[in-house]
Design a protein around this motif. Structure first.
Motif, PDB file in Angstrom:
ATOM      1  N   UNK A  79       0.855  -1.194   0.000  1.00 26.01           N
ATOM      2  CA  UNK A  79       0.000   0.000   0.000  1.00 26.01           C
ATOM      3  C   UNK A  79       0.888   1.239   0.000  1.00 26.01           C
ATOM      4  N   UNK A  80       0.830   1.994  -1.082  1.00 28.06           N
ATOM      5  CA  UNK A  80       1.601   3.225  -1.232  1.00 28.06           C
ATOM      6  C   UNK A  80       0.702   4.404  -0.865  1.00 28.06           C
ATOM      7  N   UNK A  81       1.145   5.222   0.080  1.00 26.95           N
ATOM      8  CA  UNK A  81       0.361   6.361   0.550  1.00 26.95           C
ATOM      9  C   UNK A  81       0.967   7.645  -0.018  1.00 26.95           C
ATOM     10  N   UNK A  82       0.201   8.323  -0.851  1.00 22.36           N
ATOM     11  CA  UNK A  82       0.658   9.591  -1.420  1.00 22.36           C
ATOM     12  C   UNK A  82       0.564  10.718  -0.393  1.00 22.36           C
ATOM     13  N   UNK A  83       1.424  11.723  -0.517  1.00 22.22           N
ATOM     14  CA  UNK A  83       1.241  12.933   0.275  1.00 22.22           C
ATOM     15  C   UNK A  83      -0.028  13.627  -0.184  1.00 22.22           C
ATOM     16  N   UNK A  84      -0.886  13.941   0.764  1.00 21.89           N
ATOM     17  CA  UNK A  84      -2.177  14.529   0.438  1.00 21.89           C
ATOM     18  C   UNK A  84      -2.038  16.028   0.185  1.00 21.89           C
ATOM     19  N   UNK A  85      -2.923  16.599  -0.632  1.00 21.65           N
ATOM     20  CA  UNK A  85      -2.933  18.061  -0.777  1.00 21.65           C
ATOM     21  C   UNK A  85      -3.153  18.729   0.576  1.00 21.65           C
ATOM     22  N   UNK A  86      -2.539  19.910   0.757  1.00 23.36           N
ATOM     23  CA  UNK A  86      -2.605  20.616   2.028  1.00 23.36           C
ATOM     24  C   UNK A  86      -3.293  21.965   1.825  1.00 23.36           C
ATOM     25  N   UNK A  87      -4.542  22.083   2.215  1.00 25.09           N
ATOM     26  CA  UNK A  87      -5.232  23.370   2.083  1.00 25.09           C
ATOM     27  C   UNK A  87      -4.515  24.467   2.876  1.00 25.09           C
ATOM     28  N   UNK A  88      -4.499  25.664   2.309  1.00 20.44           N
ATOM     29  CA  UNK A  88      -3.905  26.794   2.996  1.00 20.44           C
ATOM     30  C   UNK A  88      -2.400  26.874   2.917  1.00 20.44           C
TER      31      UNK A  88
END
Length: 836
Positions: free
Chosen positions: A260-269
């Motif tokens: 399971x590869x976990x991408x860095x999620x978009x960061x609001x703000x």
């Protein structure tokens, strides 16, 4: 301003000043707010609080420069901001102080220590020591689908930090292989490989069988029966590898385990970006280069963010073909990217919309002749390949205080085109040579083709895959946790083949396989006694399978038996062959975990996994094969976890494998799939890590696999060659990671690893009995710089060993020319990485 640059400002501030590490425009989240999902990698406290600020929307400051540099473990999973800040503070030897307006400050535990100026650091000095974190308390196994703590998870799991994968230059699946002894690959080429975990290996070829390892991009499945797409691991948060069957939570195709590869999620703000670039020189080969970048764009008053990733990689060739007077023929070019849009409308809802694309072009295959000059082979045609992968995904989550809803949908398209040299050899026929067995079929249909005329066999796999899953979970708290879910998938795979000279190729029999799966599953954990947890679960899967032959080839009849009417009848019968049926599978699971000591866990686990059947091509006819099933008992101990001063994990497993689906060579010399019988696998593994002082980590792992086809099918002649393919009896690895602060503006990191892959065999049966493996691969990386800017020097294959990762390049030369797939020769890469 990005997190790393602000981190640098705060680190250099005087101790009497308090500067925020990151001040978000969005309102701060109160400490009493619902829990938030965090993916914070291990590293320095300053980097961790910057990541926390970006992901949770809070203001966190660290005024002490010495405290800023102390190492802290990863934080993964759901928790309140208060818990996250306090865990980071405790791990760094400090304390968390709440500020007005819901902000936070982390100071040294002793007030006097906070008032002292930061000590001067001599060159090459290690970071100040930090107390060991609680074992397993800060490490969350998100692949458990209910955010289980590592200390509570009753199975073997490996977790790799995304920063470690990027250290030395971002790669693909090979970056994961270099860090795990239990994971193996066929090494046929980028985008063409099959992956195996812990001895559960079926065959060397990518055919209609479903993979034994499930691959996921976060909550979305990547593929069903296609090869590993080998996506480049740019901007990755972490990788989790679950070993052993996981049929209850992940269904079909998880016989060996889950990646399971976990991408860095978009960061609001937050506006941030990253860039990495490198140039490489390969001994005995051509140079290469790579470049990749990421940018995170805040949108819509901090309720939305768009994260874009793009990359391009060219790997210089190193195989020569003296027959065609060509050098370094096997250059591989890869480019791709992805985009993720995060929408946070409020009230605990999060919507992620993603798109991923990658294209791979290989100018020629990477195998060599075993007995020829070093890194050479003599073939008459180019054996290039092209692969493309596209994925669109939608993930919707909703969080309450104790519950989480996740709904994920993915649509994928994967194409792979391959060419193999199928030139008819000069000289007398050899019945053991694949092309001589296939030649009569071709001779009937293509006139005037003589021995020695360059000929190619082409194969095209076209796969379309749709998957959806919705689940509701409660993390294990107060001795109780559970998850329930349902899923649906639809996979259609079309295999087409042809053979002949360029421009005169003859279509050969192909096949279409389609499967629809409907599943429901559930799992729960209950602390039946103090420090003793019982877990049970089950999955019900109903599969609808269908398939048919395409481009039906006219069967060849010997001259004395030739009868046009008979041949046409056989071809018509073959063309009419269809498969359509349904089957239902139940996959139960049971587990016990006992906390014997505060940092010592024992677990016992029973799990099942399965794969449905399908259609394959044998002797130009379409044949059915049945589904297979594994049943595994596993027990083990786990002391500590990643980041602890000492970590040790051991496991023993026993697996029964019924109706094994595997590939072998048919009478025409081409790969086909069949049920070869029943088998059993014993596996023993140990993994240890030691941190003698802050800044130095040493790890080692070893695994032993004993696999055997114990009850072969009557139609399969195995003789003594009954070992399952592509998994070595012995594999081991070791690594060293050293980090030091050279000056206020310069850090040093040195990493080295060594991996030994023992002997294995190419496939099942006497024709595929070639030995492979028994080699050592090495790597060394050195980075000097700041968190936001650094230079890296990497050396791979330090000994410039040849080795043999895979004993196959083309099936048409089996039993005539021994083939090897060598390691990439000694390669040096100079890289630059920047963050803002």
């Amino acid at each position: 301003m990005g997190s790393d640059r602000q981190a640098e400002v705060s680190r250099s501030a005087p101790s009497w000043m308090m500067l925020p590490a990151l001040l978000m425009a969005a309102p701060a989240v109160a400490a009493s707010a619902p829990s938030v999902s965090l993916q914070i990698p291990a590293g320095r406290l300053g980097d961790a609080v910057a990541a926390l600020a970006g992901q949770a929307g809070v203001s966190v400051s660290v005024p002490d420069a010495a405290l800023w540099a102390r190492p802290v473990p990863a934080l993964n999973g759901r928790m309140t901001v208060r818990d996250a800040v306090r865990r980071l503070a405790t791990a760094a030897g400090g304390r968390a102080v709440a500020l007005p307006g819901d902000g936070w400050r982390i100071v040294a535990a002793a007030p006097a220590a906070a008032a002292r100026p930061a000590p001067q650091r001599a060159p090459a000095a290690a970071p100040p020591p930090a107390p060991a974190p609680e074992s397993g308390s800060d490490i969350i196994v998100t692949a458990s689908k209910r955010d289980a703590r590592l200390g509570d998870y009753p199975a073997t799991v490996n977790m790799i930090d995304g920063r470690d994968l990027a250290f030395g230059g971002e790669g693909g699946t090979d970056s994961i292989l270099a860090r795990l002894a239990s994971l193996s690959s066929t090494h046929l080429g980028a985008g063409r490989n099959k992956l195996f975990i812990r001895g559960i290996a079926d065959s060397s070829f990518t055919g209609p069988t479903q993979a034994t390892v499930g691959q996921y991009f976060g909550d979305v499945r990547l593929s069903y029966n296609a090869p590993d797409p080998d996506l480049k691991l740019y901007d990755i948060a972490q990788v989790e590898v679950l070993e052993g069957p996981n049929g209850t939570l992940y269904g079909a195709g998880s016989l060996g385990g889950i990646i399971r590869v976990v991408r860095n999620a978009p960061r609001p703000g937050m506006l941030e970006g990253a860039l990495s670039a490198g140039a490489s020189l390969t001994q005995h080969g051509d140079p290469g280069a790579d470049i990749g970048g990421m940018i995170n764009l805040p949108m819509a008053d901090d309720n939305m963010a768009l994260r874009l990733v793009g990359y391009g990689v060219t790997e210089g060739g190193y195989i020569d073909n003296p027959l065609l007077d060509r050098k370094n023929v096997n250059r591989t070019d890869t480019y791709g990217g992805r985009a993720t849009l995060r929408i946070a409308p409020g009230d605990g809802w999060t919507i992620d919309i993603g798109a991923t694309y990658q294209d791979i072009h290989g100018a020629d295959s990477q195998y060599a002749d075993r007995d020829g000059p070093r890194l050479t082979r003599s073939t008459r045609v180019d054996q290039g390949f092209d692969g493309s992968y596209a994925l669109g995904d939608l993930v919707v989550t909703k969080d309450w205080d104790d519950l989480r809803l996740v709904s994920s949908t993915g649509i994928a398209r994967q194409k792979l085109g391959e060419r193999y040299d199928a030139t008819v050899p000069d000289g007398p026929a050899d019945d053991g040579t694949a092309i001589n067995r296939l030649w009569p079929l071709l001779a009937v249909r293509v006139a005037g083709v003589a021995e020695g005329v360059p000929m190619a066999f082409t194969q095209h796999n076209n796969t379309r895959f749709f998957s959806h899953e919705t689940r509701l979970s409660r993390p294990t708290r107060d001795g109780f946790g559970w998850v329930v879910g349902a899923s649906y998938l639809d996979n259609r795979a079309k295999l087409r083949r042809s053979l002949g000279p360029d421009g005169l190729a003859v279509p050969l029999t192909g096949v279409i396989n389609r499967i629809r799966e409907y599943t429901a599953y559930g799992e729960a954990s209950v602390e039946v006694l103090r420090d003793l947890t019982f877990t049970a679960g089950g999955r019900v899967t109903h599969s609808r399978l269908s398939g048919e032959g395409v481009d039906i080839a006219l069967p060849y009849l010997a001259p004395e038996n030739q009868d046009e009417g008979t041949a046409l009848q056989l071809a018509a019968a073959n063309a009419r062959l269809r498969a359509a049926r349904g089957e239902t599978n139940v996959s139960p699971s049971l587990a016990l975990s006992a906390q014997l000591m505060p940092d010592l866990v024992f677990f016992l686990r029973y799990q099942e996994g399965f794969r449905p059947g399908g259609l394959a091509i044998e002797d130009q006819f379409v044949r059915r094969f049945k589904g297979d099933q594994v049943k595994t008992w596993e027990s083990g101990f786990r002391h500590g976890g990643p980041g602890d001063a000492f970590m040790l994990a051991t496991s023993f497993s026993y697996t029964r494998w019924q109706d094994i689906q595997a590939d072998y060579i048919d009478a025409t010399g081409l790969p086909t799939t069949a049920n070869i019988g029943d088998g059993r696998i014993y596996s023993i593994a140990a993994n240890a890590g030691w941190r003698p002082f802050a800044g130095l980590g040493i790890d080692a792992a070893i695994i032993y696999n004993d696999s055997k086809v114990s009850d072969p099918a009557p139609a399969i002649t195995l003789g003594r060659l009954s070992q399952l393919p592509n998994v070595a009896e012995w594999s081991a690895r070791g690594g060293v990671d050293y980090r030091a602060i050279l000056t206020d503006d310069l850090d040093l990191r040195v990493g080295a690893n060594l991996r030994y892959v023992g002997r294995s065999r190419l496939g099942v049966g006497p024709i595929l009995g070639e030995a492979q493996g028994d080699y050592v691969d090495t790597a060394l990386s050195v980075r000097i710089g700041r968190p936001d800017l650094g230079v890296t020097l990497t050396l791979t294959n330090l000994a410039d060993a040849v080795g043999n990762r895979f004993a196959l390049g083309t099936p048409f030369l089996i039993n005539r020319i021994d083939q090897i797939t060598p390691l990439r020769p000694r390669t040096v890469r100079l890289g630059l990485d920047a963050h803002f």
